[in-house]
Motif scaffolding. Structure first.
Motif, mmCIF file in Angstrom:
data_model
loop_
_atom_site.group_PDB
_atom_site.id
_atom_site.type_symbol
_atom_site.label_atom_id
_atom_site.label_comp_id
_atom_site.label_asym_id
_atom_site.label_seq_id
_atom_site.Cartn_x
_atom_site.Cartn_y
_atom_site.Cartn_z
ATOM 1 N N ASP A 125 0.848 -1.192 0.000
ATOM 2 C CA ASP A 125 0.000 0.000 0.000
ATOM 3 C C ASP A 125 0.883 1.242 0.000
ATOM 4 O OD1 ASP A 125 -1.331 2.272 1.640
ATOM 5 O OD2 ASP A 125 -3.016 1.017 1.056
ATOM 6 N N LEU A 126 0.722 2.106 -1.009
ATOM 7 C CA LEU A 126 1.608 3.263 -1.156
ATOM 8 C C LEU A 126 1.514 4.230 0.011
ATOM 9 C CD1 LEU A 126 1.363 4.243 -4.938
ATOM 10 C CD2 LEU A 126 3.210 3.020 -3.767
ATOM 11 N N LEU A 127 0.319 4.491 0.509
ATOM 12 C CA LEU A 127 0.202 5.449 1.612
ATOM 13 C C LEU A 127 0.896 4.900 2.854
ATOM 14 C CD1 LEU A 127 -0.979 8.233 2.282
ATOM 15 C CD2 LEU A 127 -2.970 7.055 3.244
ATOM 16 N N PRO B 269 6.193 15.145 0.193
ATOM 17 C CA PRO B 269 6.477 14.093 1.173
ATOM 18 C C PRO B 269 5.889 14.388 2.549
ATOM 19 C CG PRO B 269 8.472 15.343 0.627
ATOM 20 C CD PRO B 269 7.425 15.747 -0.357
ATOM 21 N N GLN B 270 5.959 15.651 2.979
ATOM 22 C CA GLN B 270 5.407 15.978 4.291
ATOM 23 C C GLN B 270 3.885 15.838 4.301
ATOM 24 O OE1 GLN B 270 7.600 18.091 2.700
ATOM 25 N NE2 GLN B 270 9.419 17.527 3.909
ATOM 26 N N GLY B 271 3.250 16.267 3.212
ATOM 27 C CA GLY B 271 1.798 16.170 3.143
ATOM 28 C C GLY B 271 1.317 14.730 3.121
ATOM 29 N N LEU B 272 2.005 13.883 2.349
ATOM 30 C CA LEU B 272 1.629 12.474 2.301
ATOM 31 C C LEU B 272 1.808 11.817 3.674
ATOM 32 C CD1 LEU B 272 3.167 11.280 -1.098
ATOM 33 C CD2 LEU B 272 0.785 11.821 -0.614
ATOM 34 N N ILE C 267 -0.995 12.837 5.963
ATOM 35 C CA ILE C 267 -2.232 12.088 5.679
ATOM 36 C C ILE C 267 -2.135 10.685 6.263
ATOM 37 C CG2 ILE C 267 -3.629 11.058 3.843
ATOM 38 C CD1 ILE C 267 -2.815 13.505 2.099
ATOM 39 N N ALA C 268 -0.998 10.034 6.029
ATOM 40 C CA ALA C 268 -0.815 8.667 6.529
ATOM 41 C C ALA C 268 -0.881 8.621 8.048
ATOM 42 C CB ALA C 268 0.511 8.107 6.032
ATOM 43 N N ARG C 269 -0.212 9.571 8.703
ATOM 44 C CA ARG C 269 -0.196 9.556 10.166
ATOM 45 C C ARG C 269 -1.577 9.886 10.736
ATOM 46 N NH1 ARG C 269 3.743 8.218 12.843
ATOM 47 N NH2 ARG C 269 5.828 7.992 11.963
ATOM 48 N N ARG C 270 -2.309 10.765 10.047
ATOM 49 C CA ARG C 270 -3.668 11.079 10.505
ATOM 50 C C ARG C 270 -4.567 9.850 10.399
ATOM 51 N NH1 ARG C 270 -4.803 15.192 7.300
ATOM 52 N NH2 ARG C 270 -6.131 14.046 5.835
ATOM 53 N N VAL C 271 -4.464 9.145 9.254
ATOM 54 C CA VAL C 271 -5.254 7.922 9.075
ATOM 55 C C VAL C 271 -4.895 6.909 10.162
ATOM 56 C CG1 VAL C 271 -5.614 5.916 7.577
ATOM 57 C CG2 VAL C 271 -5.613 8.216 6.593
ATOM 58 N N HIS C 272 -3.595 6.756 10.406
ATOM 59 C CA HIS C 272 -3.159 5.778 11.414
ATOM 60 C C HIS C 272 -3.605 6.192 12.822
ATOM 61 C CE1 HIS C 272 -0.883 2.595 13.227
ATOM 62 N NE2 HIS C 272 -0.159 3.455 13.947
ATOM 63 N N ALA D 2 -2.186 7.193 22.182
ATOM 64 C CA ALA D 2 -2.014 6.369 20.977
ATOM 65 C C ALA D 2 -0.535 6.170 20.646
ATOM 66 C CB ALA D 2 -2.737 7.014 19.805
ATOM 67 N N GLN D 3 -0.201 4.938 20.274
ATOM 68 C CA GLN D 3 1.157 4.583 19.865
ATOM 69 C C GLN D 3 1.108 4.002 18.454
ATOM 70 O OE1 GLN D 3 3.875 5.153 21.901
ATOM 71 N NE2 GLN D 3 2.412 6.084 23.331
ATOM 72 N N ASP D 4 2.240 4.080 17.755
ATOM 73 C CA ASP D 4 2.300 3.440 16.439
ATOM 74 C C ASP D 4 2.077 1.943 16.601
ATOM 75 O OD1 ASP D 4 2.769 5.808 15.169
ATOM 76 O OD2 ASP D 4 4.944 5.552 15.062
ATOM 77 N N ALA D 5 1.174 1.397 15.792
ATOM 78 C CA ALA D 5 0.750 -0.001 15.957
ATOM 79 C C ALA D 5 1.383 -0.904 14.920
ATOM 80 C CB ALA D 5 -0.767 -0.093 15.914
ATOM 81 N N TRP D 6 2.679 -0.732 14.695
ATOM 82 C CA TRP D 6 3.402 -1.653 13.829
ATOM 83 C C TRP D 6 4.707 -2.030 14.533
ATOM 84 C CZ3 TRP D 6 2.032 3.179 11.362
ATOM 85 C CH2 TRP D 6 2.974 4.200 11.531
#
Length: 961
Positions: free
Chosen positions: A252-254, A358-361, A364-369, A460-464
């Motif tokens: 997944d690119l995002l 790159p910062q915008g992408l 978006i990814a961090r907001r989704v996560h 919230a923590q990164d879940a990976w």
């Protein structure tokens, strides 16, 4: 004064005269040049009587053409039956925001969507730069060495990756493993592709990949998995490599903006879909798939590849690179039949990355996560457990009341993924906000107003897995860090579009490619939310409008072709060919004749034909053509008899690839049928048949159609396309299914050939609108006018260029081939020189060297007016006069306007002019160019230099420092 009747007044609202270029008086003038009193008389002379339709084309309710507004209203009513829901189904498809500046200036802009494949690079620099941007996005995000110009979708990209690693790998195994959390539709496409070439596809639990002991040539992994898991595969990949296996990763690119890219943990090929980079859901397509691999495999990689070279003045220029590996050149030796990218959608995805940077992408990814983490905590607070403890955007919730949750979700306008009776899937995307999270909590039985977002956010923590957080930089090139202000972005898109020639500027007279009007009224419905915002796996009660429109379009195409059934699943002509041959293969197997594997193909056939036959495990036997370019029926009969016991089919294009209605087509069908074979009629030239004849009526068993040719879906710079497969009644049971999503036409059907049941569904309204607005009368008139326009050009050019193949009375079908070989022998001027010189006149070149080397194949279509035809004829006559001057010695054989073409504004206005011909001749060979002039942005591209010095990404950073 003659009174105009009401009927005549009403007729002036019709679409037909807007689509067909020449007026009645212009047609009469052209007919007089040909020596015919009427269009009907011309058609009687051109089209063999034994294949003509006996009855008028019956389009049922669409027999009478609809005015544009009436057609739009009717389709709007059909679309209204679709229910636009918030679809959080995931499975490779996500809600996304198309930046309005991209929507208006690319997706809805004919400068982008009416362009052709950039085989003539000098007039395609804008879209080639955009494609290069796409390739850079893919290589940066995946961490791979090289990426192609896009694939048809994720499923077909994975299938191509499987065959790629089988070719380049060292393992002799025929086994390919697929992790059990790969997207189900991808697995099905891979299985369809694997079976005819003898590859055994096995599934393995994703958690057990590291313990895989069996020998295999490759493994396909999903990252993150369909159920949300983010797995650390580094140790498993190392072990697989040690055992001689190669690894394909669907990513997944995002997610790759925040996760370690597969290229950094050992992947050999990375594939996927760029849909969530600003491309609407569209009920499954079109979307740009991608394929990236190690640099050492670039010559084995399927699909197109944009690269950098220099022009005649030494300036940087873009072009398509390594074209000799493509199917149209390699033919039966081809390893893929892909001849289409998804350029328009790849351009949108690339510009989404340019716009956000790159910062915008990453934001978006961090907001989704973050929203995913907050939702996970809220659901766990309600007592629910998660089946996945690692995730990026997808949660699999364990719920004994799954059916109740889905009912509650649907009652609140939300679709969740139906996994089974105890699991519910939720995939979040960039369209999600706090209100959506609150609504989801309510759907699961909680109090929507009880969520403490600030507290949950703080915890919230990164879940990976900790080791999978991305640390490498990406999209560092200035292009991705400059155009974030809309004004800058708008100007960048305009500057790129200004470099290119598309149908919005000029006729594109490409033989076999049918570049005709893509009317605005046909394009409008594509962006309606009722079509663009539907998930391909949405419940059937939400897609009633889609299925009604699709059923009507299938019926229209059956009426046009004379076949009994149509599947719209193939999302390119190559896929339609492939599906058609699989259907033939399945038919023979159903009769206990699976040994039939011989495919007869005339030497003039399009390159995809032998490539497709290869891919389904058939053996190609080439049959000869006679001196007139027709299939040599004596040779065909001889080879049919020789291979009678094993004859599977013949593949023939009609009218012929040489642009002629062959008199013996019915006899050809009878010969093949007599020996137990099926007749595959390539639909590339259907624009010469609609309303006049039908392949299903004169002996064909199966055809693919090109909706991006005959039926007005625009080429989009080299994609999207749609290649439906149409079949006779005895083959209907074998049309493709998609078992993984519950789409089944017939249990005997072949497996899925594309990732979505209806392929590129969101652009099907274009063809629906075209047929509805043209009606039976208009479709027939379009065919007849296309034939008239082609014969007019052929007749006007004949005194200057030999027309290579003709039928009765020197007539051609919808296209003609002019032979430049005698002129080249006398002067050294090639068809490539003529193609480049046409750019100085503001024209795209005709098709070069196909099907005969050293020729140009011209197809004007019905949409070009007599004025435009005459402008092209004037250019070609002027070019002939220049060639004559070379022949007479008035121009030097190497320093002349053709060898120097195309001439850029920079060259023409430079202080130093070293040519023996004048600047005026270079820039303004005909007076009309003084008022309207297109300037090619670069000089002639050096193809050899580009292949010797292959570079397929954005320019190095040091070029900007």
């Amino acid at each position: 004064m003659t009174r105009t009747s009401l009927t005549q007044l009403e007729a002036r609202d019709g679409f037909i005269p807007r689509h067909i270029g020449p007026s009645a008086s212009e047609q009469a003038a052209m007919l007089s040049v040909l020596g015919y009193a009427s269009r009907a008389e011309l058609i009687d002379a051109v089209v063999p009587a034994n294949i003509r339709r006996k009855d008028e084309l019956d389009l049922g309710q669409f027999f009478e053409p609809l005015p544009e507004q009436a057609a739009l209203a009717k389709l709007k009513g059909i679309a209204a039956q679709n229910k636009v829901m918030k679809s959080l189904i995931g499975q490779g498809y996500y809600g996304t925001h198309t930046p309005p500046v991209i929507l208006r200036n690319i997706f809805e802009n004919p400068a982008w969507y009416t362009a052709y494949t950039p085989y003539q690079p000098e007039i395609s620099q804008g879209r080639l730069e955009a494609i290069l941007n796409f390739q850079q996005v893919i290589t940066d995000l995946t961490g791979m060495g090289i990426a192609n110009a896009s694939m048809l979708d994720e499923g077909t990209a994975a299938a191509e990756a499987m065959t790629l690693i089988q070719r380049v790998g060292k393992s002799s195994s025929k086994v390919f493993y697929v992790a059990d959390d790969v997207l189900p539709q991808t697995l099905e496409v891979v299985q369809t592709r694997a079976k005819p070439i003898g590859v055994e596809v096995r599934t393995v639990a994703a958690a057990d990949i590291e313990n895989l002991a069996e020998t295999c040539f490759g493994v396909l992994l999903q990252y993150p998995g369909v159920n949300g898991d983010v797995r650390d595969y580094r140790a498993a990949v190392e072990k697989l490599h040690a055992g001689g296996s190669m690894v394909v990763v669907a990513a997944d690119l995002l997610a790759l903006t925040v996760l370690t890219p597969p290229g950094e943990w050992g992947a050999d090929v990375v594939v996927g879909n760029s849909q969530r980079f600003g491309v609407p859901l569209g009920f499954g397509g079109p979307h740009a798939g991608y394929l990236a691999t190690r640099d050492e495999y670039k010559r084995s990689m399927a699909g197109r590849l944009a690269g950098v070279t220099i022009d005649a003045q030494g300036n940087p220029a873009y072009r398509l690179a390594l074209q000799t590996r493509e199917q149209h050149i390699r033919r039966e030796k081809a390893t893929s039949n892909i001849c289409t990218a998804q350029v328009l959608l790849a351009v949108m995805a690339s510009m989404y990355a340019v716009y956000h940077g790159p910062q915008g992408l990453a934001q978006i990814a961090r907001r989704v996560h973050r929203y995913t983490g907050i939702l996970a905590a809220a659901l766990q607070g309600l007592g629910f457990q998660l089946a996945n403890d690692t995730y990026f955007d997808t949660l699999t919730v364990i719920a004994d009341n799954a059916d109740d949750i889905h009912r509650a979700a649907n009652d609140n306008g939300v679709n969740l993924r139906r996994i089974d009776a105890r699991h519910v899937g939720i995939s979040l995307d960039e369209t999600i906000g706090r209100g959506d999270i609150a609504l989801l909590v309510k759907i699961f039985g909680g109090a929507a107003d009880a969520i403490d977002f600030d507290t949950l956010d703080k915890d919230a923590q990164d879940a990976w897995p900790a080791g999978l957080a991305r640390t490498s930089a990406y999209l560092t090139h200035p292009t991705f860090n400059r155009y974030h202000a809309e004004h800058e972005m708008l100007r960048y898109l305009r500057a790129l579009a200004d470099k290119d020639l598309a149908l919005d500027r000029t006729m594109i007279p490409l033989g076999s490619c049918t570049m005709k009007l893509n009317a605005t009224s046909e394009m409008i419905p594509v962006t309606w939310p009722e079509f663009s915002d539907i998930h391909p796996f949405a419940p059937s009660d939400q897609t009633v409008g889609y299925t009604e429109m699709i059923a009507q379009l299938e019926a229209m195409l059956c009426a046009v072709t004379g076949y009994a059934g149509v599947s719209l699943q193939p999302n390119a002509g190559s896929q339609g060919e492939y599906a058609g041959l699989l259907i033939i293969k399945k038919y023979h197997e159903s009769r206990g004749e699976g040994h039939r594997n011989i495919c007869l193909i005339p030497s003039s056939a399009h390159g995809t034909n032998p490539a497709s036959a290869n891919m389904v495990g058939m053996k190609v036997v080439v049959t000869a053509c006679d001196a007139n370019g027709n299939v040599d029926l004596v040779d065909l009969k001889k080879k049919a008899e020789e291979h009678s016991a094993n004859l599977a089919c013949v593949m023939v294009t009609y009218p012929s690839t040489h642009g002629v209605f062959e008199e013996g087509i019915k006899e050809l069908c009878e010969i093949v049928h007599a020996h137990g074979g099926q007749v595959y009629v390539d639909g590339a030239n259907m624009n010469a048949l609609v309303g006049v004849a039908g392949p299903g009526l004169f002996g064909g068993d199966v055809s693919h159609l090109n909706l991006h040719k005959t039926f007005c879906i625009p080429h989009g710079g080299g994609g999207p396309g749609v290649g439906p497969v149409a079949v006779a009644a005895h083959l209907v049971p074998f049309l493709p299914n998609q078992a993984s999503t519950g789409y089944q036409r017939n249990e005997a059907g072949i497996g899925a050939v594309s990732s979505a049941a209806y392929g590129s569904a969101s652009i099907l309204p274009i063809s629906w609108m075209y047929i509805a607005m043209m009606g039976a009368e208009g479709l027939t008139a379009a065919t007849e006018t296309a034939i008239l326009n082609a014969n007019y050009i052929a007749r006007r050019l004949a005194p200057h260029y030999p027309v290579l193949y003709t039928g009765h009375d020197g007539l051609v079908a919808h296209e003609c081939i002019i032979d430049l070989r005698p002129l080249q022998d006398a002067t050294g001027i090639s068809n490539e020189d003529v193609a480049k010189r046409l750019m100085d006149f503001g024209f795209h070149a005709p098709t070069m060297s196909f099907p005969v080397p050293g020729t140009l194949m011209i197809e004007p279509t019905e949409s070009e007016s007599k004025a435009e035809l005459d402008r092209f004829i004037e250019a070609m006559i002027c070019i002939h006069a220049e060639i004559v001057k070379v022949e007479r010695g008035e121009y030097d054989r190497m320093d002349n306007p053709l060898k120097g073409a195309p001439h850029t504004a920079e060259v023409v206005t430079a202080d130093d002019w070293q040519h023996t011909y004048s600047r005026e001749v270079a820039a303004f060979p005909v007076p009309s160019l003084r008022k309207k002039k297109y300037w090619p942005p670069v000089g002639r591209a050096d193809n050899a230099y580009g292949d010797r010095n292959l570079f397929c990404g954005c320019a190095p950073i040091e070029d900007y420092e």
